[in-house]
Scaffold this motif. Sequence first.
Motif, mmCIF file in Angstrom:
data_model
loop_
_atom_site.group_PDB
_atom_site.id
_atom_site.type_symbol
_atom_site.label_atom_id
_atom_site.label_comp_id
_atom_site.label_asym_id
_atom_site.label_seq_id
_atom_site.Cartn_x
_atom_site.Cartn_y
_atom_site.Cartn_z
ATOM 1 N N ASP A 4 0.802 -1.216 0.000
ATOM 2 C CA ASP A 4 0.000 0.000 0.000
ATOM 3 C C ASP A 4 0.837 1.269 0.000
ATOM 4 O OD1 ASP A 4 -2.219 -1.594 0.032
ATOM 5 O OD2 ASP A 4 -2.535 -1.421 2.184
ATOM 6 N N SER A 5 1.788 1.366 0.941
ATOM 7 C CA SER A 5 2.538 2.611 1.051
ATOM 8 C C SER A 5 3.945 2.355 1.586
ATOM 9 C CB SER A 5 1.818 3.598 1.969
ATOM 10 O OG SER A 5 1.762 3.099 3.285
ATOM 11 N N ILE A 6 4.805 3.303 1.295
ATOM 12 C CA ILE A 6 6.179 3.321 1.804
ATOM 13 C C ILE A 6 6.360 4.690 2.437
ATOM 14 C CG2 ILE A 6 8.627 3.259 1.207
ATOM 15 C CD1 ILE A 6 7.871 1.494 -1.182
ATOM 16 N N GLY A 8 4.336 6.371 4.160
ATOM 17 C CA GLY A 8 3.156 7.212 3.987
ATOM 18 C C GLY A 8 2.867 7.647 2.563
ATOM 19 N N ILE A 9 3.710 7.269 1.634
ATOM 20 C CA ILE A 9 3.534 7.624 0.222
ATOM 21 C C ILE A 9 3.035 6.378 -0.512
ATOM 22 C CG2 ILE A 9 4.729 8.396 -1.874
ATOM 23 C CD1 ILE A 9 6.833 9.661 -0.023
ATOM 24 N N PRO A 10 2.079 6.511 -1.443
ATOM 25 C CA PRO A 10 1.661 5.323 -2.198
ATOM 26 C C PRO A 10 2.868 4.627 -2.827
ATOM 27 C CG PRO A 10 0.227 7.171 -2.704
ATOM 28 C CD PRO A 10 1.357 7.707 -1.851
ATOM 29 N N ALA A 11 2.929 3.321 -2.691
ATOM 30 C CA ALA A 11 4.105 2.563 -3.117
ATOM 31 C C ALA A 11 4.261 2.483 -4.635
ATOM 32 C CB ALA A 11 4.045 1.152 -2.532
ATOM 33 N N HIS A 12 3.165 2.433 -5.357
ATOM 34 C CA HIS A 12 3.248 2.208 -6.808
ATOM 35 C C HIS A 12 4.123 3.228 -7.550
ATOM 36 C CE1 HIS A 12 2.174 0.813 -10.758
ATOM 37 N NE2 HIS A 12 1.747 2.030 -11.074
ATOM 38 N N SER A 64 1.559 -3.570 -6.672
ATOM 39 C CA SER A 64 1.284 -2.317 -5.966
ATOM 40 C C SER A 64 0.272 -1.464 -6.729
ATOM 41 C CB SER A 64 2.576 -1.532 -5.731
ATOM 42 O OG SER A 64 3.139 -1.085 -6.952
ATOM 43 N N LEU A 68 -3.213 -0.091 -5.261
ATOM 44 C CA LEU A 68 -3.578 1.324 -5.343
ATOM 45 C C LEU A 68 -4.926 1.495 -6.030
ATOM 46 C CD1 LEU A 68 -2.753 4.291 -4.874
ATOM 47 C CD2 LEU A 68 -1.593 4.205 -7.093
ATOM 48 N N GLN A 71 -7.799 1.129 -3.706
ATOM 49 C CA GLN A 71 -7.941 2.205 -2.721
ATOM 50 C C GLN A 71 -8.612 3.452 -3.291
ATOM 51 O OE1 GLN A 71 -4.098 3.086 -1.139
ATOM 52 N NE2 GLN A 71 -3.757 1.026 -0.384
#
Length: 80
Positions: A4-6, A8-12, A64, A68, A71
């Motif tokens: 989902d995130s790294i 707090g930033i979207p991982a994709h 990822s 995303l 979401q």
Amino acid sequence: MSLDSIAGIPAHPLIVHVPVVFIPLTLVVAVAAVAWRARRRELSLVALGTAVVGMLGAQLATMSGESLEEQIPPSPVIHD
């Protein structure tokens, strides 16, 4: 496994850069391996390594991206 995130930033958007960098790098190293006969064996192993990293990165980017997509609420703009 959730991608989902790294921090707090979207991982994709972060993960997608792995295959974008490593797949073309594989081509450059493979061409160098063909052209530089004295270092062919070493460069071939490097090309194999970059190809594996690029392949795994592409799979992670796909996973990822699907995460995303789940979401984000449906939107005709995003769909188009």
